[in-house]
Design a protein around this motif. Sequence first.
Motif, PDB file in Angstrom:
ATOM      1  N   THR A  85      50.002  71.978  76.578  1.00  0.00           N
ATOM      2  CA  THR A  85      48.919  70.957  77.430  1.00  0.00           C
ATOM      3  C   THR A  85      49.169  69.849  78.281  1.00  0.00           C
ATOM      4  N   GLY A  86      49.382  69.066  77.105  1.00  0.00           N
ATOM      5  CA  GLY A  86      50.069  67.592  76.639  1.00  0.00           C
ATOM      6  C   GLY A  86      51.646  67.584  77.038  1.00  0.00           C
ATOM      7  N   GLU A  87      52.416  68.848  76.721  1.00  0.00           N
ATOM      8  CA  GLU A  87      53.249  68.165  76.992  1.00  0.00           C
ATOM      9  C   GLU A  87      53.740  68.579  78.654  1.00  0.00           C
ATOM     10  N   THR A  88      53.170  69.718  78.599  1.00  0.00           N
ATOM     11  CA  THR A  88      53.219  69.593  79.706  1.00  0.00           C
ATOM     12  C   THR A  88      52.736  67.917  80.453  1.00  0.00           C
ATOM     13  N   LEU A  89      51.340  67.379  80.671  1.00  0.00           N
ATOM     14  CA  LEU A  89      51.213  66.246  81.145  1.00  0.00           C
ATOM     15  C   LEU A  89      52.814  65.167  81.272  1.00  0.00           C
ATOM     16  N   ASP A  90      52.827  65.259  79.875  1.00  0.00           N
ATOM     17  CA  ASP A  90      53.597  64.180  79.324  1.00  0.00           C
ATOM     18  C   ASP A  90      55.351  64.522  80.337  1.00  0.00           C
ATOM     19  N   LEU A 127      42.971  69.279  79.143  1.00  0.00           N
ATOM     20  CA  LEU A 127      42.926  70.777  80.126  1.00  0.00           C
ATOM     21  C   LEU A 127      41.970  69.716  81.134  1.00  0.00           C
ATOM     22  N   ARG A 128      41.673  68.529  80.080  1.00  0.00           N
ATOM     23  CA  ARG A 128      40.473  68.444  81.768  1.00  0.00           C
ATOM     24  C   ARG A 128      41.277  67.377  81.905  1.00  0.00           C
ATOM     25  N   ARG A 129      41.928  66.119  80.757  1.00  0.00           N
ATOM     26  CA  ARG A 129      43.270  65.292  81.983  1.00  0.00           C
ATOM     27  C   ARG A 129      43.972  66.119  83.318  1.00  0.00           C
ATOM     28  N   MET A 130      44.566  67.301  83.044  1.00  0.00           N
ATOM     29  CA  MET A 130      45.296  68.147  83.223  1.00  0.00           C
ATOM     30  C   MET A 130      44.399  67.693  84.780  1.00  0.00           C
ATOM     31  N   TYR A 131      43.107  68.378  84.696  1.00  0.00           N
ATOM     32  CA  TYR A 131      42.850  69.157  85.949  1.00  0.00           C
ATOM     33  C   TYR A 131      42.275  67.536  86.326  1.00  0.00           C
ATOM     34  N   ASP A 132      42.386  66.619  85.546  1.00  0.00           N
ATOM     35  CA  ASP A 132      42.529  65.289  86.900  1.00  0.00           C
ATOM     36  C   ASP A 132      43.573  64.786  87.066  1.00  0.00           C
ATOM     37  N   LEU A 133      44.770  65.238  86.545  1.00  0.00           N
ATOM     38  CA  LEU A 133      44.955  64.988  87.608  1.00  0.00           C
ATOM     39  C   LEU A 133      45.676  65.142  88.869  1.00  0.00           C
ATOM     40  N   ALA A 134      45.656  66.269  88.869  1.00  0.00           N
ATOM     41  CA  ALA A 134      45.981  68.230  89.560  1.00  0.00           C
ATOM     42  C   ALA A 134      44.620  67.901  90.746  1.00  0.00           C
ATOM     43  N   ALA A 135      43.608  67.408  90.588  1.00  0.00           N
ATOM     44  CA  ALA A 135      42.551  66.961  91.146  1.00  0.00           C
ATOM     45  C   ALA A 135      43.055  66.083  92.037  1.00  0.00           C
TER      46      ALA A 135
END
Length: 237
Positions: A85-90, A127-135
């Motif tokens: 998930t971290g690499e996905t964000l990066d 995962l929460r960082r990803m959801y924050d970004l996605a939202a």
Amino acid sequence: MDTTAHIGLTEETDPYCLTAEDAVRMLSGAPWRRYAVIGDSLSAGTGDPSPGYLDQGWSDRLAGILRRVQPDLEYLNTAEVGVTTGETLDKQAGPMLEFAPDLLHVPCGANDIIRRRPDFGEIEATLRRMYDLAAGTCATLTTFTLGRAFVVPVFPDWRDRITTLNDMVRRLAAEYGAVVIDMWSHPVNDRDTLLSADRIHFSTSGQAVMAAEMVKALAGVLGRDRSGSGEDAPRHT
């Protein structure tokens, strides 16, 4: 148990699949015109071919259905095998944000738990960082839970890892209003032909089922029941 597991199903006879025509009917009038998929190999729809099934992953299948509903659909899939998930964000957040999706699939963190001692607190924070970004995109969000057929034997606590991660995904998805396609409990997990040779990824027979479940879930977003008719299904916000 799925009693149809051994009788040589095809896409046309598989009770868990949808015909393209039925899928298009169920999503008729769907508003999405910018569909993006980020994440790992599960997002990409990686899997070995299955006799009698179209050799295509779930995400490409869904894009094809949506394009028949909205011919001007734009589709971005940046998913990469093996990423966390971290690499996905990066690596993938920038292109996704630039694309500005109105329908966005986010990963469920499968590669985050493939380590000797996964830190579930850290995984949830990422995962929460990803959801924050996605939202922040205001897109309709979708995700999966991991299927119980997915096994990594080297980890004796693998089932506990999966259930912990799936519970986390369900909780975050509920908090952020994401649509969850729950593959953990799906009877397709009982099929001995479900997994690819790597014993991790769904073969294309499983990809076809996942695509069908996604169509049904999105029909629910449109306020329709699982057959695509009526206006009595609950709406996701």
